[in-house]
Design an enzyme around this catalytic site. Structure first.
Site, PDB file in Angstrom:
ATOM      1  N   SER A 150      -0.601 -65.202  16.190  1.00  0.00           N
ATOM      2  CA  SER A 150       0.674 -65.566  15.590  1.00  0.00           C
ATOM      3  C   SER A 150       0.486 -65.783  14.102  1.00  0.00           C
ATOM      4  CB  SER A 150       1.217 -66.850  16.241  1.00  0.00           C
ATOM      5  OG  SER A 150       1.366 -66.692  17.631  1.00  0.00           O
ATOM      6  N   ASP A 193     -11.748 -72.994  21.716  1.00  0.00           N
ATOM      7  CA  ASP A 193     -12.189 -72.788  23.084  1.00  0.00           C
ATOM      8  C   ASP A 193     -11.905 -74.067  23.870  1.00  0.00           C
ATOM      9  OD1 ASP A 193     -13.388 -72.101  25.437  1.00  0.00           O
ATOM     10  OD2 ASP A 193     -15.429 -71.979  24.648  1.00  0.00           O
ATOM     11  N   ASP A 218     -14.286 -74.619  29.683  1.00  0.00           N
ATOM     12  CA  ASP A 218     -15.737 -74.565  29.849  1.00  0.00           C
ATOM     13  C   ASP A 218     -16.082 -74.441  31.329  1.00  0.00           C
ATOM     14  OD1 ASP A 218     -16.262 -74.867  27.111  1.00  0.00           O
ATOM     15  OD2 ASP A 218     -16.172 -77.049  27.251  1.00  0.00           O
TER      16      ASP A 218
END
Length: 788
Positions: free
Chosen positions: A274, A346, A349
């Site tokens: 974006s 991130d 996990d």
């Protein structure tokens, strides 16, 4: 009294008899008698509700809904409760099936609609913990009375619409799939928020990254997959690698990875993100701040966005909501405006566990810990329900075991910030009525998952961008990049970065801010955080905004529609310099190219082939490994070409000669000339599909030839792209211009279903009608509803 015509009587009797015969379901086909019945069946879906009406409903004060000439509802209510009720009511009138279906997807309930063939999908969703996370989140957020009041009112509005429906009024998808809407609940709204969060949580490379790190070694791996940001150099283009001073935790080896799975990467396109930027008053031609936001999401019918205005005694806000969720997600009010881009950190996990006794226990620091468990009932249409036991370690849900789930994920636990209760809905409730920067900052504190970049502008000229979310602090180098050892406590952490450590920019000297999924952790004092960041579009925005002394709304439109491939713009001069001299027609074309991926451009397709060949020839050594699915960063390769042209990876395995970067560029160029697709233009190859949520082609629009590219500001790729383009000028009374890919109605028979697509394709914008009061709304109303 008029007599019935005999000519009419016989066809009518025949029709009734036929409907009786056909009014039964065969396999997955709906009962055709009911479906084709001209009085209640699919034919009735050709009728729309674009007429004035008065409705007696559960509102405390008269509430007006004014629809403008684009079928955008403007809600005028005396208080917040009635306003959210009206929002739920009107949104359900246009998008009931969409919002309902999204809640089924998120909860892992598609088998209830489609039967056993969606059983695997539902098991995976339950194993990922989506349904359980939504239940825990609902319990948490309903402790906040402001949130609960908004949810209760919105839910009541949706249910008021549902109660008004007969079979004839049902959206066509219910008739095709032969089921009916169930009552709306607050849980369904939370499930939709989880659905959106999951969609924005990125993609997985944990397993291939772990294997590649083992093969290459840590030093070599970190060279190829660095934590970096773009650095402008006088001598050329390059990246600045971020010094990672965290301690090393060596645990990955071939023994640890021996039975590791191949975690699916899914459909997420990491190159598509974006854009959002804000121009301050000193660089704006009008003297007012300009905010731009174009979130790049999955393109679908109905659109993920629903446009509306919400006015009460506490707020007046205009923008774009998510069907099924109260409030405006991206938009502006009388005082502030805001946009969003994905944070790209991130947030998922994977932990490899050691388990025993059929997943009843898992080992942790040498001790056997009992797992928690939840029984999930998966209802299957026309079949027996399946009772699935989902086990939980302290890391999160165990994705697969010997009974069910993806066998590739057997014995792995997923730790995901989406599982943690948080109140993103309150963020948007507060943003909708925020009056200044202080209230903006307070509102976004509630936002946790996934991380987002919130851009900001206000009527006093302040501009900002904030990186916001629950970001786990890293204790050791590359933590979370690889599969982690679930048997060790030193590998597990739930500590989040404090708010004052999250990066932000406020009123910078440059006079502008921007975000395009790039790495925000680049100041010397930033914490070390890992993610799937992309730098080319951000670099292009910076180049655009810095080049002009003053910028206008037309400049903002041009930027959002810019098809310039930033990679090509930077790479072509380098390639031409390194190529052997020659009179090739194509070399001359490249030298004079404007780097735009317009749909009629032939040279754009040539560069696409050339760059693809360069990547294949450079990374041939890595294609031998199981980790070949790793997405190597284009910018890292370009930096290598510019600043390390004798790197060993440029030496072809298939050749006895020792090649360098110049050789690879030349070899790839000649391979490009022999490619059979070189005669095509970009639009013939870059065809965009806007699919219906059910994937029914009859309700979709496919094969749209368009310009744009993932490395361009107009970032388009097959089924991803700028779902919305919005520009707001923060004058005394803010002015908005926008368009989104779709239309207001979820009814495929309605003219409003895809009304905005032509404008969206061709870069046209609508001026947004932001009314100050009901009188202004009435003056431009196409039709209106009165709730009382």
């Amino acid at each position: 009294m008029n007599k019935m015509s005999v000519k009419f009587l016989f066809p009518l009797v025949a029709l009734i008899m036929l409907l009786i015969v056909l009014d039964r379901k065969v396999f997955m086909v709906p009962p055709l008698g009911t479906f084709l019945n001209p009085f209640i069946g699919v034919v009735q879906n050709e009728h729309t509700s674009n007429r004035n009406k008065k409705v007696n409903l559960e509102v405390s004060q008269k509430t007006e809904i004014v629809f403008d000439d684009r079928a955008v509802p403007h809600i005028f209510a005396g208080n917040q409760k009635d306003m959210f009720f009206a929002q739920g009511y009107v949104c359900a009138s246009d998008r009931l099936w969409q919002m309902d279906f999204m809640s089924y997807i998120s909860a892992g309930r598609l088998s209830e609609i489609f039967g056993k063939k969606f059983y695997v999908h539902d098991v995976i969703k339950r194993r990922e913990g989506m349904s359980n996370a939504a239940l825990r989140t609902l319990k948490y957020i309903e402790n906040d009375q402001e949130t609960k009041r908004a949810l209760d009112s919105y839910t009541a509005g949706v249910n008021a619409w549902i109660k008004s429906l007969s079979y004839a009024d049902l959206p066509v998808e219910y008739k095709l799939m032969d089921y009916t809407p169930e009552p709306w609940t607050n849980l369904k709204t939370v499930l939709i928020m989880k659905y959106v969060s999951a969609d924005l949580s990125g993609y997985e490379e944990d397993v291939p990254a772990s294997f590649l790190e083992t093969v290459l070694g840590s030093e070599e791996y970190n060279k190829l997959f660095p934590n970096y940001y773009v650095k402008k150099r006088k001598e050329g283009f390059g990246i600045q690698r971020i010094l990672d001073s965290l301690p090393v935790n060596e645990y990955i080896n071939s023994s640890f990875l021996e039975s590791s799975p191949e975690i699916p990467t899914g459909d997420f396109n990491p190159n598509v993100g974006s854009n959002s930027w804000v121009v301050g008053p000193k660089k704006s031609k009008s003297g007012f701040a300009l905010l731009c936001s174009d979130p790049h999401l999955n393109l679908s019918f109905p659109s993920i966005w629903y446009e509306l205005q919400l006015k009460s005694d506490e707020q007046n806000v205009y923008g774009y909501s998510i069907p099924g969720v109260p409030g405006v997600i991206i938009g502006f009010n009388d005082n502030i405006s805001w946009g969003l881009t994905n944070g790209s950190d991130d947030v998922r996990d994977y932990y490899k566990l050691e388990v025993k006794d059929n997943y009843s226990y898992y080992k942790y620091d040498g001790k056997w810990i009992k797992t928690d468990s939840i029984i999930e009932e998966i209802k299957i249409r026309d079949d027996t329900s399946f009772l699935d036991i989902v086990y939980y370690s302290k890391h999160g849900p165990i994705l697969s075991d010997s009974r069910a789930g993806d066998p590739e994920l057997k014995g792995y636990a997923l730790n995901w910030t989406l599982h943690d209760p948080s109140n993103e809905i309150l963020t948007f409730i507060r943003l909708n009525k925020a009056k200044d920067y202080t209230q903006f900052k307070k509102a976004i504190e509630y936002y946790k998952c996934p991380s987002q970049n919130f851009s900001y502008a206000d009527v006093t000229g302040n501009i900002a961008v904030h990186h916001q979310g629950k970001i786990l602090a890293k204790k050791w180098k590359n933590q979370g990049k690889f599969i982690m050892d679930g048997t060790r406590s030193d590998q597990f952490s739930t500590d989040a970065l404090p708010l004052d450590k999250l990066p932000y920019t406020y009123n910078p000297d440059e006079g502008y801010v921007y975000s395009a999924n790039n790495n925000p952790y680049k100041s010397p004092n930033s914490p070390i955080i890992y993610g799937h960041y992309k730098e080319f579009r951000a670099d292009k925005i910076d180049s655009w905004l810095s080049a002009k002394e003053k910028l206008s709304i037309d400049d903002m439109k041009t930027m959002q529609m810019d098809n310039t491939n930033r990679l090509a713009e930077v790479a072509i001069p380098v390639f031409l310099q390194k190529m052997p001299s020659g009179e090739s027609k194509h070399l001359q074309e490249f030298a004079h190219w404007d780097y735009k991926y317009n749909k009629d451009s032939r040279i754009a397709q040539l560069f696409e082939i050339w760059w693809t060949k360069i990547k294949i020839n450079t990374w041939d050594e890595l294609l031998r490994y199981k980790s070949h699915k790793m997405r190597l960063d284009d910018l890292v390769l370009l930096d290598m070409i510019c600043n390390d042209p004798d790197n060993k990876y440029f030496d072809l395995l298939s050749s006895e000669k020792t090649e360098n970067a110049s050789d690879i560029i030349d070899i790839s160029f000649n391979q490009m000339l022999k490619d059979t697709t070189t005669g095509s233009n970009w639009g013939n190859l870059n065809k965009i599909n806007i699919m219906h949520l059910s994937n029914l082609k009859e309700f979709s629009k496919t094969g749209i030839p368009l310009g744009g590219h993932p490395q361009a500001l107009n970032s388009l790729s097959k089924k991803w792209g700028p779902s919305l383009r919005m520009i707001v000028e923060m004058s005394d009374k803010p002015k908005g211009y926008a368009v989104y890919a779709g239309g207001q109605s979820g009814n495929p028979s309605s003219d409003e279903y895809d009304r905005f697509i032509d404008a969206w394709e061709n870069g046209r914008y609508y001026e947004l009608k932001f009314f100050s009061n009901i009188d202004e709304g009435n003056a431009q109303a196409k039709y209106k509803w009165s709730l009382q």
